[in-house]
Design a protein around this motif. Structure first.
Motif, PDB file in Angstrom:
ATOM      1  N   GLY A 115       0.801  -1.218   0.000  1.00 45.04           N
ATOM      2  CA  GLY A 115       0.000   0.000   0.000  1.00 45.04           C
ATOM      3  C   GLY A 115       0.832   1.266   0.000  1.00 45.04           C
ATOM      4  O   GLY A 115       0.447   2.284   0.582  1.00 45.04           O
ATOM      5  N   ILE A 116       1.978   1.233  -0.687  1.00 43.49           N
ATOM      6  CA  ILE A 116       2.921   2.356  -0.712  1.00 43.49           C
ATOM      7  C   ILE A 116       2.814   3.091  -2.047  1.00 43.49           C
ATOM      8  O   ILE A 116       2.809   2.451  -3.102  1.00 43.49           O
ATOM      9  CB  ILE A 116       4.364   1.855  -0.516  1.00 43.49           C
ATOM     10  N   PRO A 117       2.723   4.413  -2.056  1.00 40.20           N
ATOM     11  CA  PRO A 117       2.723   5.153  -3.327  1.00 40.20           C
ATOM     12  C   PRO A 117       4.049   5.007  -4.062  1.00 40.20           C
ATOM     13  O   PRO A 117       5.076   4.658  -3.466  1.00 40.20           O
ATOM     14  CB  PRO A 117       2.473   6.599  -2.908  1.00 40.20           C
ATOM     15  N   ILE A 118       4.011   5.303  -5.362  1.00 37.82           N
ATOM     16  CA  ILE A 118       5.164   5.074  -6.233  1.00 37.82           C
ATOM     17  C   ILE A 118       5.580   6.390  -6.898  1.00 37.82           C
ATOM     18  O   ILE A 118       4.737   7.167  -7.353  1.00 37.82           O
ATOM     19  CB  ILE A 118       4.824   4.036  -7.313  1.00 37.82           C
ATOM     20  N   LEU A 119       6.880   6.616  -6.951  1.00 34.37           N
ATOM     21  CA  LEU A 119       7.462   7.735  -7.699  1.00 34.37           C
ATOM     22  C   LEU A 119       8.419   7.165  -8.731  1.00 34.37           C
ATOM     23  O   LEU A 119       9.274   6.348  -8.400  1.00 34.37           O
ATOM     24  CB  LEU A 119       8.212   8.677  -6.760  1.00 34.37           C
ATOM     25  N   THR A 120       8.262   7.580  -9.995  1.00 33.59           N
ATOM     26  CA  THR A 120       9.217   7.177 -11.023  1.00 33.59           C
ATOM     27  C   THR A 120       9.912   8.416 -11.568  1.00 33.59           C
ATOM     28  O   THR A 120       9.301   9.474 -11.725  1.00 33.59           O
ATOM     29  CB  THR A 120       8.538   6.416 -12.187  1.00 33.59           C
ATOM     30  N   LEU A 121      11.203   8.280 -11.856  1.00 38.46           N
ATOM     31  CA  LEU A 121      12.031   9.367 -12.384  1.00 38.46           C
ATOM     32  C   LEU A 121      12.547   8.947 -13.753  1.00 38.46           C
ATOM     33  O   LEU A 121      13.274   7.957 -13.869  1.00 38.46           O
ATOM     34  CB  LEU A 121      13.179   9.665 -11.424  1.00 38.46           C
ATOM     35  N   VAL A 122      12.168   9.680 -14.781  1.00 35.64           N
ATOM     36  CA  VAL A 122      12.451   9.297 -16.168  1.00 35.64           C
ATOM     37  C   VAL A 122      13.625  10.100 -16.711  1.00 35.64           C
ATOM     38  O   VAL A 122      13.618  11.334 -16.661  1.00 35.64           O
ATOM     39  CB  VAL A 122      11.199   9.518 -17.044  1.00 35.64           C
ATOM     40  N   ASP A 123      14.622   9.395 -17.236  1.00 33.26           N
ATOM     41  CA  ASP A 123      15.794  10.074 -17.801  1.00 33.26           C
ATOM     42  C   ASP A 123      16.555   9.085 -18.678  1.00 33.26           C
ATOM     43  O   ASP A 123      17.534   8.480 -18.260  1.00 33.26           O
ATOM     44  CB  ASP A 123      16.693  10.616 -16.698  1.00 33.26           C
ATOM     45  N   THR A 124      16.114   8.904 -19.907  1.00 33.29           N
ATOM     46  CA  THR A 124      16.763   7.962 -20.818  1.00 33.29           C
ATOM     47  C   THR A 124      16.484   8.358 -22.257  1.00 33.29           C
ATOM     48  O   THR A 124      15.433   8.915 -22.565  1.00 33.29           O
ATOM     49  CB  THR A 124      16.253   6.523 -20.578  1.00 33.29           C
ATOM     50  N   GLN A 125      17.445   8.053 -23.138  1.00 29.80           N
ATOM     51  CA  GLN A 125      17.210   8.261 -24.570  1.00 29.80           C
ATOM     52  C   GLN A 125      16.317   7.179 -25.142  1.00 29.80           C
ATOM     53  O   GLN A 125      15.770   7.340 -26.232  1.00 29.80           O
ATOM     54  CB  GLN A 125      18.545   8.279 -25.321  1.00 29.80           C
ATOM     55  N   GLY A 126      16.155   6.090 -24.415  1.00 35.39           N
ATOM     56  CA  GLY A 126      15.306   5.003 -24.872  1.00 35.39           C
ATOM     57  C   GLY A 126      15.806   3.679 -24.320  1.00 35.39           C
ATOM     58  O   GLY A 126      16.883   3.593 -23.723  1.00 35.39           O
ATOM     59  N   ALA A 127      15.024   2.655 -24.498  1.00 39.01           N
ATOM     60  CA  ALA A 127      15.441   1.318 -24.078  1.00 39.01           C
ATOM     61  C   ALA A 127      16.597   0.832 -24.948  1.00 39.01           C
ATOM     62  O   ALA A 127      16.732   1.225 -26.108  1.00 39.01           O
ATOM     63  CB  ALA A 127      14.266   0.354 -24.184  1.00 39.01           C
ATOM     64  N   TYR A 128      17.437  -0.040 -24.387  1.00 39.01           N
ATOM     65  CA  TYR A 128      18.606  -0.512 -25.117  1.00 39.01           C
ATOM     66  C   TYR A 128      18.165  -1.405 -26.282  1.00 39.01           C
ATOM     67  O   TYR A 128      17.423  -2.369 -26.096  1.00 39.01           O
ATOM     68  CB  TYR A 128      19.516  -1.300 -24.176  1.00 39.01           C
ATOM     69  N   PRO A 129      18.637  -1.119 -27.522  1.00 36.98           N
ATOM     70  CA  PRO A 129      18.199  -1.873 -28.701  1.00 36.98           C
ATOM     71  C   PRO A 129      19.147  -3.006 -29.102  1.00 36.98           C
ATOM     72  O   PRO A 129      19.134  -3.449 -30.248  1.00 36.98           O
ATOM     73  CB  PRO A 129      18.164  -0.791 -29.790  1.00 36.98           C
ATOM     74  N   GLY A 130      19.977  -3.472 -28.183  1.00 35.09           N
ATOM     75  CA  GLY A 130      20.957  -4.500 -28.521  1.00 35.09           C
ATOM     76  C   GLY A 130      20.339  -5.864 -28.796  1.00 35.09           C
ATOM     77  O   GLY A 130      19.186  -6.139 -28.444  1.00 35.09           O
ATOM     78  N   VAL A 131      21.135  -6.734 -29.412  1.00 31.33           N
ATOM     79  CA  VAL A 131      20.664  -8.075 -29.768  1.00 31.33           C
ATOM     80  C   VAL A 131      20.261  -8.855 -28.527  1.00 31.33           C
ATOM     81  O   VAL A 131      19.207  -9.502 -28.473  1.00 31.33           O
ATOM     82  CB  VAL A 131      21.751  -8.835 -30.558  1.00 31.33           C
ATOM     83  N   GLY A 132      21.098  -8.794 -27.485  1.00 31.28           N
ATOM     84  CA  GLY A 132      20.790  -9.515 -26.256  1.00 31.28           C
ATOM     85  C   GLY A 132      19.480  -9.058 -25.635  1.00 31.28           C
ATOM     86  O   GLY A 132      18.690  -9.879 -25.143  1.00 31.28           O
ATOM     87  N   ALA A 133      19.249  -7.756 -25.662  1.00 35.89           N
ATOM     88  CA  ALA A 133      18.003  -7.223 -25.103  1.00 35.89           C
ATOM     89  C   ALA A 133      16.797  -7.741 -25.881  1.00 35.89           C
ATOM     90  O   ALA A 133      15.774  -8.114 -25.300  1.00 35.89           O
ATOM     91  CB  ALA A 133      18.034  -5.694 -25.115  1.00 35.89           C
ATOM     92  N   GLU A 134      16.923  -7.767 -27.197  1.00 38.63           N
ATOM     93  CA  GLU A 134      15.818  -8.276 -28.015  1.00 38.63           C
ATOM     94  C   GLU A 134      15.598  -9.766 -27.778  1.00 38.63           C
ATOM     95  O   GLU A 134      14.458 -10.241 -27.716  1.00 38.63           O
ATOM     96  CB  GLU A 134      16.099  -8.007 -29.499  1.00 38.63           C
TER      97      GLU A 134
END
Length: 351
Positions: A150-169
């Motif tokens: 029952g805890i509120p959530i805070l997200t902090l956004v700072d990225t050019q995007g998700a990593y597009p590497g082969v392993g990630a895919e």
């Protein structure tokens, strides 16, 4: 600590150099004091002129500034205690995303955010803030823990995007992003998201499906980077094309507040958050606490319903009758009765 100046800040750099030379020099007395005072007034005037006339591309450069405070810097300001959690319980840990539980203003808070890194070694270790699937799965793990507690959530956004590497895919990058977004839509606790730097593509959106979305004054938020947009639209990565793409994307905080995509703007100190991280942290903390205080008054059912309606309202779909009208074999448009405009269906109750 040396100050990093961007190209459009060169006039300020020259003034700062003169001030520093006077302060380090051997000369003392009323004349030096008067000159320092005059230079201080001149600098404030010039600073105001520079930052009031920033282009969209210059704001992107500020959002990417190497000295700009990042998630861990703000967490250290907002949370008096913070216990970081690691790993997704599936593959491993992703340093590009930090997540954990802390105490904010005497109340528990779950915090998840991108971390780019400040030094070269840290940026490499954190993959420049571009998360792999395990980073988003770690975020989901903390989201679900916060919901159970029952805890509120805070997200902090700072990225050019998700990593597009082969392993990630190979490990399911797209599925991990989609699953994170789907999870956030169904959480029965308040969620506040703040774009603190650069918010790029699905990698940023994955942490920004929130009840309230805020942006720092010089942050940016877009579906693609200006460089990528220029390469696709103009087949060119020249500085002029990139600046043109940045303007077309409408990615600044003011643009997005006006469009209704973002709920509020958090003012930054003169010159940007990196010039005065303490004041920037205080402003962010006040904004987050204000939003959480409002959201805590809502029931879980009301939170889900309002969140659903918020994202149903985003965007507008326009149709041109001339382009959509059926045509005969000769190409002439066939007249038809106008279709009455229908309102958006009332959203179903969220269970």
């Amino acid at each position: 600590m040396p100050v990093t100046y961007l190209d459009f800040e060169r006039p300020l750099a020259a003034l700062d150099a003169r001030v520093e030379a006077l302060r380090r020099g051997d000369a003392r007395g009323p004349a030096v004091t008067r000159e320092l005072r005059r230079l201080g007034v001149e600098r404030r005037r010039l600073e105001r002129e520079v930052y009031e006339s920033l282009t969209a591309w210059e704001r992107v450069q500020l959002a990417r500034h190497v000295d700009r405070p990042q998630s861990l810097d703000y967490i250290g300001r907002i949370c008096r205690e913070f216990f970081e959690l690691h790993g997704d319980r599936v593959f491993g840990d992703d340093p590009a995303i930090v997540a954990g539980l802390g105490m904010c203003n005497g109340s528990p808070l779950a915090v998840v955010g991108h971390q780019r890194g400040h030094t070269t070694a840290e940026r490499v270790q954190r993959n420049f803030g571009m998360a792999n699937p395990e980073g988003y799965r770690k975020a989901v793990r903390v989201f679900r823990l916060a919901e159970r507690l029952g805890i509120p959530i805070l997200t902090l956004v700072d990225t050019q995007g998700a990593y597009p590497g082969v392993g990630a895919e190979e490990r399911g990058q797209a599925e991990a992003i989609a699953h994170t977004m789907r999870t956030m839509t169904r959480l029965r606790v308040p969620i506040v998201s703040v774009v603190i730097g650069e918010g790029g593509s699905g990698g940023a959106l994955a942490l920004a499906v929130a009840d309230r979305v805020l942006m720092l004054q010089y942050a940016c938020y877009s579906v693609i980077s200006p460089e990528g947009c220029a390469a696709i639209l103009y087949r060119d990565r020249a500085p002029g094309s990139i600046a043109r793409a940045a303007e077309a994307l409408r990615l600044t905080a003011r643009d997005l507040v006006d469009a209704g995509v973002v709920d509020g703007l958090v003012a930054e100190p003169a010159g940007g958050a990196h010039r005065n991280p303490r004041r920037a942290g205080e402003a962010l903390e006040r904004a987050v606490l204000h939003q959480l205080a409002e959201l805590r008054t809502m029931s879980p059912t009301a939170l889900l319903r309002t969140r659903y309606q918020k994202y149903r309202r985003l965007g507008a779909h326009l149709e041109s009758p001339a382009t959509l009208a059926p045509r005969s074999a000769t190409g002439r448009a066939i007249a038809r009765r106008p279709t009455p405009r229908r309102s958006i269906a009332k959203p179903r109750a969220v269970r």
